[in-house]
Every structure is written in structure tokens, then in C-alpha cells.
Design a protein around this motif. Structure first.
Motif, short mmCIF file in Angstrom:
data_model
loop_
_atom_site.label_atom_id
_atom_site.label_comp_id
_atom_site.label_asym_id
_atom_site.label_seq_id
_atom_site.Cartn_x
_atom_site.Cartn_y
_atom_site.Cartn_z
N THR A 219 11.40 -0.23 5.67
CA THR A 219 10.85 -1.28 6.54
C THR A 219 9.60 -1.91 5.95
N PRO A 220 8.58 -1.12 5.54
CA PRO A 220 7.43 -1.76 4.90
C PRO A 220 7.79 -2.45 3.58
N LEU A 221 8.78 -1.91 2.87
CA LEU A 221 9.14 -2.48 1.57
C LEU A 221 9.72 -3.87 1.71
N VAL A 222 10.62 -4.06 2.69
CA VAL A 222 11.28 -5.37 2.82
C VAL A 222 10.44 -6.38 3.58
N ILE A 223 9.51 -5.90 4.43
CA ILE A 223 8.73 -6.84 5.24
C ILE A 223 7.37 -7.14 4.60
N MET A 224 6.70 -6.14 4.07
CA MET A 224 5.36 -6.34 3.51
C MET A 224 5.37 -6.57 2.00
N SER A 225 6.52 -6.73 1.43
CA SER A 225 6.61 -6.93 -0.02
C SER A 225 5.84 -8.19 -0.44
N GLY A 226 4.97 -8.02 -1.42
CA GLY A 226 4.20 -9.16 -1.93
C GLY A 226 2.89 -9.41 -1.22
N THR A 227 2.59 -8.62 -0.18
CA THR A 227 1.34 -8.82 0.56
C THR A 227 0.17 -8.07 -0.07
N GLY A 228 0.46 -7.16 -0.99
CA GLY A 228 -0.59 -6.36 -1.60
C GLY A 228 -1.02 -5.17 -0.75
N VAL A 229 -0.35 -4.95 0.36
CA VAL A 229 -0.65 -3.84 1.26
C VAL A 229 0.40 -2.76 1.07
N ASN A 230 -0.04 -1.53 0.86
CA ASN A 230 0.87 -0.42 0.64
C ASN A 230 0.62 0.70 1.63
N THR A 231 1.69 1.26 2.17
CA THR A 231 1.59 2.53 2.87
C THR A 231 1.76 3.63 1.83
N LEU A 232 1.56 4.87 2.22
CA LEU A 232 1.68 5.97 1.26
C LEU A 232 3.08 6.06 0.63
N PRO A 233 4.17 5.99 1.42
CA PRO A 233 5.49 6.04 0.78
C PRO A 233 5.71 4.90 -0.21
N LEU A 234 5.19 3.72 0.09
CA LEU A 234 5.33 2.60 -0.85
C LEU A 234 4.53 2.85 -2.12
N ALA A 235 3.31 3.37 -1.96
CA ALA A 235 2.47 3.64 -3.13
C ALA A 235 3.09 4.70 -4.03
N GLN A 236 3.83 5.64 -3.43
CA GLN A 236 4.43 6.72 -4.20
C GLN A 236 5.61 6.25 -5.04
N LEU A 237 6.11 5.06 -4.79
CA LEU A 237 7.19 4.52 -5.62
C LEU A 237 6.73 4.25 -7.04
#
Length: 282
Positions: A219-237
Motif C-alpha cells: 500500500t505505501p509502495l503504490v500510493i506514496m511512490s515518488g514522494t520521498g517518504v518511506n515507512t520502515l518496510p519500504l526503507a528495507q527494500l
């Protein structure tokens, strides 16, 4: 001697063995995560013995590097904010919806159909919703953390409404009738009487919603992609690249991300047990 034999005879060995196997399936991955997180990259080998062996020297270098690579504190802040806001709003809104539907299903066909319609959302896979969500959130200007929270409230509404409406069956309606006799409105009756009674279910809903929100990647990956904002699971990618995965840093980061949600679960554990026990009473 006879008492010992009697105890041994009543041991359910198939169930005991099943429980032991179940414990091993949890302990073994946790052991590997701990061992690999404290190892240096030079200690990692391709054979199983090398992966399972203890580190030669226990070091926190992987944890420090993982925090630097993932911008840990900023990512943690966004994850905590999204999770906390989602959990609070879910408890307030979903409990209210569960109360309205749960108390009216037996009297009104409209609420019965509404309940079935909402609960049917549990069977809709995210893959079907992914592309429409990306387009709609972008058009509405909420392709950010606010849009992610809004999506979570919709995603977890079916499960939470089902839990709340089921838990209401254990709360005598006589309590509400007595409150009405004393002049209380439906609104005040709910917030002053029913809402506090449902505290065990609030804890259950909070943990289930928090776990799903905290660990979610898509959900954060497809919606916040390109915003420069990361949650922990996104940062761990960032640890997973086209050419391989840095397991030492990845497992160190996973353990760091595990601590907050584990603490939250331990705090709510007593209320969760009460919710399960009370929910089982007929």
C-alpha cells in the motif's frame, strides 16, 4: 509410582509433538535472524553449517549500518505515525459501525445486508484494487500518507466490524435499556457504557490492525511512490537489489523494526486474552 504412570498415560503425545514442531517453526527463523544480524559479511558462507553457526565475535556494526542506510529514525517516525493514527481511527469508527450494525441486524434487513456487504470486502484481493487506488488517490490529491491511512481504514473495516458486532452479543442489551430509562441518549449510552466494556476487543482490534499496518509494503509502495517518504518496510527494500540481498543488514533492520510492535503486543496481551475468553462465552 502409580500416580506418575497415570500422568504419563494421559499425555497426548501427538498433540505434544505437534506443539514442539510448531515451536521450532517459530524459534528456528528467529535464531537465524539473530545469528545473521550479528555476523560480519565475511563470516557468511553458502553452506548450511556456515549460516547456522554462531558469530565469531558479536558486533552491533550491522545494526548501526542498517539504521544509517534506511534513515531509521525518519522511517520509524512515519511508520509510527501511520500505524497510531490508523489504529486510533479504526477503534473509534469501526467500533461505532459495529455497534450500529450489531444491535440492529436482528431488527432490520437493511443492517443485515449492510453487514454482509461490508464483511464481503474481506474476500476482495488487493491486486484487484491496486491500480484503481493508485489512479484515484492521485486524482484526489491524497497520494501521500493521508491516503495510505484512508486505505487502511477501508481495508480493515470488514474484519473489525465483524469482530465488534460479534463481541456485542456478549453485552446484555439490558444495560442500554436501563440507561434509556434513566434518560441517556443512544450516543451517550454508547460512549459511556458500551465503549468502555469493549476494551478487550479494542485491544484485539488494535493489535491486528497495527500488525497489518506496520508490516505492509504494497500500500505505501503504490500510493506514496515518488514522494520521498518511506515507512520502515519500504526503507528495507534497499537491501534487496537486482544482484542479491545483503542479509546481514537486512536481518539487523528486521529485528529493529520488530521491537516496537513486539512491545505493543506485550502491553496489550492481557486485554487480548480477555477478549478471546469473553468472545467465546455464549
Amino acid at each position: 509410582m502409580k500416580q506418575k504412570n497415570k500422568v504419563a498415560a494421559t499425555t497426548n503425545w501427538p498433540l505434544t509433538i505437534l506443539l514442539i514442531v510448531g515451536c521450532l517453526t517459530v524459534i528456528f527463523p528467529l535464531y537465524m535472524a539473530l545469528v545473521i544480524a550479528f555476523k560480519k559479511p565475511s563470516e557468511m558462507t553458502n553452506d548450511i553449517a556456515g549460516a547456522l553457526s554462531l558469530p565469531k565475535s558479536w558486533s552491533l556494526e550491522n545494526f548501526a549500518e542498517a539504521m544509517r542506510v534506511t534513515d531509521f529514525w525518519h522511517s520509524l517516525g512515519y511508520s509510527v505515525m501511520i500505524t497510531v493514527v490508523t489504529v486510533v481511527l479504526a477503534i473509534l469508527l469501526h467500533s461505532l459501525a459495529g455497534y450500529a450494525i450489531g444491535r440492529s441486524m436482528a431488527k432490520s434487513k437493511f443492517y443485515k445486508v449492510s453487514y454482509l456487504y461490508i464483511v464481503s470486502g474481506m474476500f476482495v484481493p488487493f491486486a484487484i484494487l491496486m491500480m484503481p487506488l493508485v489512479k484515484q488517490t492521485a486524482q484526489m490529491g491524497i497520494d501521500n500518507w493521508f491516503g495510505v491511512i484512508l486505505c487502511y481504514l477501508v481495508f480493515y473495516m470488514p474484519m473489525n466490524v465483524m469482530l465488534y458486532s460479534g463481541y456485542l452479543k456478549n453485552i446484555p442489551i439490558a444495560l442500554e435499556e436501563a440507561a434509556f430509562v434513566d434518560g441517556a441518549t443512544t450516543w451517550s449510552t454508547y460512549w459511556k457504557i458500551i465503549f468502555p466494556i469493549m476494551t478487550p476487543m479494542h485491544a484485539t482490534v488494535a493489535v491486528l490492525t497495527a500488525l497489518g499496518t506496520w508490516n505492509d509494503v504494497m500500500t505505501p509502495l503504490v500510493i506514496m511512490s515518488g514522494t520521498g517518504v518511506n515507512t520502515l518496510p519500504l526503507a528495507q527494500l534497499t537491501f534487496q537489489t537486482q544482484f542479491g540481498t545483503n542479509y546481514n543488514l537486512a536481518f539487523a533492520s528486521y529485528l529493529l523494526a520488530l521491537l516496537p510492535i513486539l512491545i505493543f503486543y506485550l502491553v496489550c496481551q492481557k486485554q487480548i486474552i480477555n477478549g478471546v475468553v469473553n468472545g467465546a462465552v455464549k
